[in-house]
Design a protein around this motif. Structure first.
Motif, PDB file in Angstrom:
ATOM      1  N   ASN A 178       0.810  -1.224   0.000  1.00 18.02           N
ATOM      2  CA  ASN A 178       0.000   0.000   0.000  1.00 18.02           C
ATOM      3  C   ASN A 178       0.843   1.274   0.000  1.00 18.02           C
ATOM      4  N   GLY A 179       2.157   1.126  -0.153  1.00 18.48           N
ATOM      5  CA  GLY A 179       3.035   2.293  -0.188  1.00 18.48           C
ATOM      6  C   GLY A 179       3.525   2.757   1.164  1.00 18.48           C
ATOM      7  N   ALA A 180       3.042   2.174   2.249  1.00 19.69           N
ATOM      8  CA  ALA A 180       3.486   2.565   3.594  1.00 19.69           C
ATOM      9  C   ALA A 180       4.885   1.994   3.857  1.00 19.69           C
ATOM     10  N   ARG A 181       5.662   2.716   4.683  1.00 22.69           N
ATOM     11  CA  ARG A 181       7.027   2.312   5.006  1.00 22.69           C
ATOM     12  C   ARG A 181       7.182   2.231   6.531  1.00 22.69           C
ATOM     13  N   PRO A 182       6.954   1.071   7.104  1.00 20.04           N
ATOM     14  CA  PRO A 182       7.131   0.925   8.557  1.00 20.04           C
ATOM     15  C   PRO A 182       8.610   1.004   8.939  1.00 20.04           C
ATOM     16  N   ASP A 183       8.826   1.234  10.218  1.00 19.94           N
ATOM     17  CA  ASP A 183      10.211   1.365  10.692  1.00 19.94           C
ATOM     18  C   ASP A 183      10.972   0.056  10.588  1.00 19.94           C
ATOM     19  N   CYS A 184      10.297  -1.084  10.796  1.00 16.09           N
ATOM     20  CA  CYS A 184      10.974  -2.375  10.731  1.00 16.09           C
ATOM     21  C   CYS A 184       9.958  -3.451  10.376  1.00 16.09           C
ATOM     22  N   THR A 185      10.366  -4.401   9.549  1.00 18.86           N
ATOM     23  CA  THR A 185       9.564  -5.581   9.241  1.00 18.86           C
ATOM     24  C   THR A 185      10.433  -6.805   9.488  1.00 18.86           C
ATOM     25  N   ILE A 186       9.854  -7.801  10.151  1.00 17.95           N
ATOM     26  CA  ILE A 186      10.565  -9.045  10.485  1.00 17.95           C
ATOM     27  C   ILE A 186       9.927 -10.180   9.700  1.00 17.95           C
ATOM     28  N   ARG A 187      10.757 -10.909   8.983  1.00 14.80           N
ATOM     29  CA  ARG A 187      10.288 -12.040   8.184  1.00 14.80           C
ATOM     30  C   ARG A 187      10.082 -13.227   9.111  1.00 14.80           C
ATOM     31  N   MET A 188       8.833 -13.702   9.146  1.00 18.45           N
ATOM     32  CA  MET A 188       8.481 -14.806  10.018  1.00 18.45           C
ATOM     33  C   MET A 188       8.787 -16.129   9.331  1.00 18.45           C
ATOM     34  N   PRO A 189       9.097 -17.180  10.081  1.00 15.75           N
ATOM     35  CA  PRO A 189       9.390 -18.497   9.469  1.00 15.75           C
ATOM     36  C   PRO A 189       8.132 -19.188   8.971  1.00 15.75           C
ATOM     37  N   ASN A 190       8.342 -20.288   8.267  1.00 14.33           N
ATOM     38  CA  ASN A 190       7.262 -21.126   7.739  1.00 14.33           C
ATOM     39  C   ASN A 190       6.379 -20.381   6.743  1.00 14.33           C
ATOM     40  N   GLY A 191       6.929 -19.348   6.089  1.00 12.09           N
ATOM     41  CA  GLY A 191       6.152 -18.616   5.096  1.00 12.09           C
ATOM     42  C   GLY A 191       5.040 -17.762   5.670  1.00 12.09           C
ATOM     43  N   GLN A 192       5.099 -17.464   6.964  1.00 10.94           N
ATOM     44  CA  GLN A 192       4.084 -16.649   7.588  1.00 10.94           C
ATOM     45  C   GLN A 192       4.278 -15.182   7.205  1.00 10.94           C
ATOM     46  N   PRO A 193       3.207 -14.358   7.317  1.00  5.69           N
ATOM     47  CA  PRO A 193       3.344 -12.927   6.991  1.00  5.69           C
ATOM     48  C   PRO A 193       4.345 -12.263   7.935  1.00  5.69           C
ATOM     49  N   GLN A 194       4.914 -11.170   7.483  1.00 10.33           N
ATOM     50  CA  GLN A 194       5.944 -10.475   8.245  1.00 10.33           C
ATOM     51  C   GLN A 194       5.333  -9.634   9.359  1.00 10.33           C
ATOM     52  N   LEU A 195       6.144  -9.396  10.395  1.00  4.21           N
ATOM     53  CA  LEU A 195       5.729  -8.629  11.560  1.00  4.21           C
ATOM     54  C   LEU A 195       6.214  -7.193  11.411  1.00  4.21           C
ATOM     55  N   VAL A 196       5.335  -6.237  11.726  1.00  5.79           N
ATOM     56  CA  VAL A 196       5.630  -4.811  11.571  1.00  5.79           C
ATOM     57  C   VAL A 196       5.890  -4.207  12.950  1.00  5.79           C
ATOM     58  N   ILE A 197       6.942  -3.366  13.016  1.00  4.83           N
ATOM     59  CA  ILE A 197       7.287  -2.657  14.263  1.00  4.83           C
ATOM     60  C   ILE A 197       7.363  -1.172  13.938  1.00  4.83           C
ATOM     61  N   ASP A 198       6.672  -0.351  14.740  1.00  6.03           N
ATOM     62  CA  ASP A 198       6.703   1.098  14.597  1.00  6.03           C
ATOM     63  C   ASP A 198       7.415   1.690  15.809  1.00  6.03           C
ATOM     64  N   ALA A 199       8.336   2.655  15.552  1.00  4.33           N
ATOM     65  CA  ALA A 199       9.127   3.245  16.632  1.00  4.33           C
ATOM     66  C   ALA A 199       8.857   4.721  16.829  1.00  4.33           C
ATOM     67  N   LYS A 200       7.826   5.260  16.193  1.00  2.46           N
ATOM     68  CA  LYS A 200       7.524   6.707  16.317  1.00  2.46           C
ATOM     69  C   LYS A 200       6.530   6.887  17.465  1.00  2.46           C
ATOM     70  N   PHE A 201       7.061   7.174  18.626  1.00  2.97           N
ATOM     71  CA  PHE A 201       6.231   7.336  19.817  1.00  2.97           C
ATOM     72  C   PHE A 201       6.000   8.823  20.076  1.00  2.97           C
ATOM     73  N   PRO A 202       4.738   9.267  20.279  1.00  5.65           N
ATOM     74  CA  PRO A 202       4.464  10.693  20.545  1.00  5.65           C
ATOM     75  C   PRO A 202       4.903  11.087  21.955  1.00  5.65           C
ATOM     76  N   LEU A 203       5.967  11.899  22.050  1.00  5.30           N
ATOM     77  CA  LEU A 203       6.553  12.211  23.348  1.00  5.30           C
ATOM     78  C   LEU A 203       6.331  13.650  23.784  1.00  5.30           C
ATOM     79  N   GLU A 204       5.789  14.523  22.895  1.00  8.25           N
ATOM     80  CA  GLU A 204       5.636  15.936  23.280  1.00  8.25           C
ATOM     81  C   GLU A 204       4.670  16.087  24.443  1.00  8.25           C
ATOM     82  N   ALA A 205       3.476  15.470  24.287  1.00  7.02           N
ATOM     83  CA  ALA A 205       2.474  15.597  25.349  1.00  7.02           C
ATOM     84  C   ALA A 205       2.954  14.904  26.633  1.00  7.02           C
ATOM     85  N   TRP A 206       3.699  13.811  26.458  1.00  6.65           N
ATOM     86  CA  TRP A 206       4.216  13.128  27.660  1.00  6.65           C
ATOM     87  C   TRP A 206       5.183  14.014  28.433  1.00  6.65           C
TER      88      TRP A 206
END
Length: 390
Positions: A178-206
């Motif tokens: 879909n054109g999106a670019r996640p921060d990290c994708t992990i290839r899962m074994p056994n031909g399973q779909p890949q895992l997506v990891i996002d690292a952009k955490f909103p810290l201003e309000a915190w």
């Protein structure tokens, strides 16, 4: 008596009264002479006694002088011994004091050296603290900027993933269908779909919520943080959860354990909404644990893929073991035959040994009488007894 006086007065021609007077004077003179003689004898005796006493005094004085000389010699020797003892003790005390002072000096120098080393360590630690303070100030500046803060979270996430997975098992900033670019994708074994990891955490309000001292400002900052988190969770669920291409669950990486704990303690509703949206909030430790699980699954997959090779190797190993067993059995037969031959050789050796023992036990007896006289007498004859025990 009167007649005597008269005759003496007639002889001398003196009257009796004068004769009496003369006799009295003569008696007095005699008495005086006797007294003088007695006095002279007493004086001589006293002089002798005085001489004797003087001689005794002189003897006592000489004896006293001898004793004084002896005492002076004794006192002199004792004084020299005392001086020598005092000198030895003073020398020993001086040496001990010198050794003690030297040891204390060495100890002082050693303590000063250690103190200098510790001061050097303290100076180095102070320098490190100052450097760390500068780094913290730089980190604060980094966290104040949204783009640099995202790069900081991205760096921590990439370090954890790269340390836990081999090359080729992950990708950073990969593009999805879909054109999106996640921060990290992990290839899962056994031909399973890949895992997506996002690292952009909103810290201003915190940060605003933590820095606020007024309860109203803190409450407003908490509401803003909740809204930012909800928006970010919806973005992750809408962009990175693609059926058949990615896993049904995505990770939202939080770069701090304390922030992760505060979110689960004070923002339970956000955690529930993230679970409903199939977004899991993970801390560095949880991400590391998840990476280890993925690594274990990949290792199991590789082992299953290589299972047929392992089975072939096991079959070949069994064939080798069968051949080894046959060869060992043949070798055992050879050893059995050899052992039988060795046993027979031992039996023969025992027989030869017994015969040699019987030969050593030969007896010497008296010889029979000769039929004719001989020139030289015979000493004896051998008697051999051979018993065949075969």
């Amino acid at each position: 008596m009167t007649e005597l006086l008269s005759r003496f007065a007639a002889a001398t021609g003196l009257p009796p009264a004068g004769l009496l007077l003369a006799l009295g004077l003569a008696g007095l003179i005699l008495l005086a002479l006797l007294a003088a003689l007695l006095s002279a004898r007493g004086s001589r005796r006293r002089a002798e006694e005085a001489d004797q006493r003087m001689a005794a005094l002189l003897a006592a004085q000489s004896e006293m002088q001898g004793r004084m000389a002896t005492l002076a010699e004794i006192f002199g020797s004792r004084q020299s011994e005392l001086n020598q003892s005092l000198n030895q003790r003073l020398d020993g005390m001086t040496q001990r004091i010198g050794a003690t002072i030297g040891e204390q000096t060495r100890t002082t120098h050693e303590n000063l050296r250690r103190l200098q080393e510790r001061l050097a360590v303290i100076d180095a630690a102070q320098t490190n603290i100052q450097t760390l303070a500068k780094d913290m100030a730089g980190l604060q500046q980094i966290l104040a900027n949204k783009q640099t803060r995202g790069a900081f979270g991205q760096g921590r996430m990439e370090a954890i993933v790269a340390d836990g997975l081999p090359q080729g098992a992950y990708a950073f900033q990969a593009t999805l269908s879909n054109g999106a670019r996640p921060d990290c994708t992990i290839r899962m074994p056994n031909g399973q779909p890949q895992l997506v990891i996002d690292a952009k955490f909103p810290l201003e309000a915190w940060n605003a919520m933590r820095a606020a001292k007024d309860p109203e400002v803190a409450r407003a900052s908490a509401q803003q943080f909740r809204r930012d988190m909800e928006v970010h969770i919806r973005d992750i669920a809408g962009k990175y959860l693609i059926a058949g291409e990615t896993q049904e669950t995505a990770f939202l990486f939080v770069p701090s354990e304390s922030i992760f704990a505060d979110i689960h303690e004070h923002f339970e509703s956000l955690v529930q909404k993230a679970h409903k949206a199939r977004v899991v909030i993970v801390s560095p430790s949880l991400l590391m644990l998840s990476i280890q699980v993925v690594q274990s699954i990949s290792r199991d997959q590789r082992m299953r893929e290589q299972a047929h090779l392992i089975q072939n190797e096991v079959v070949r190993l069994m064939e080798d073991l069968t051949r080894l067993d046959d060869r060992v059995r043949k070798l055992h037969g050879h050893f059995t035959a050899t052992q039988k031959d060795v046993d027979e050789i031992l039996i023969s050796s025992d027989k030869v040994k017994r015969r040699g023992t019987r030969i050593e036990a030969l007896e010497l007896g008296e010889p029979p009488a000769p039929p004719a006289p001989a020139a030289e007498p015979r000493l004896g004859a051998l008697k051999l007894r051979v018993v065949d025990e075969d």
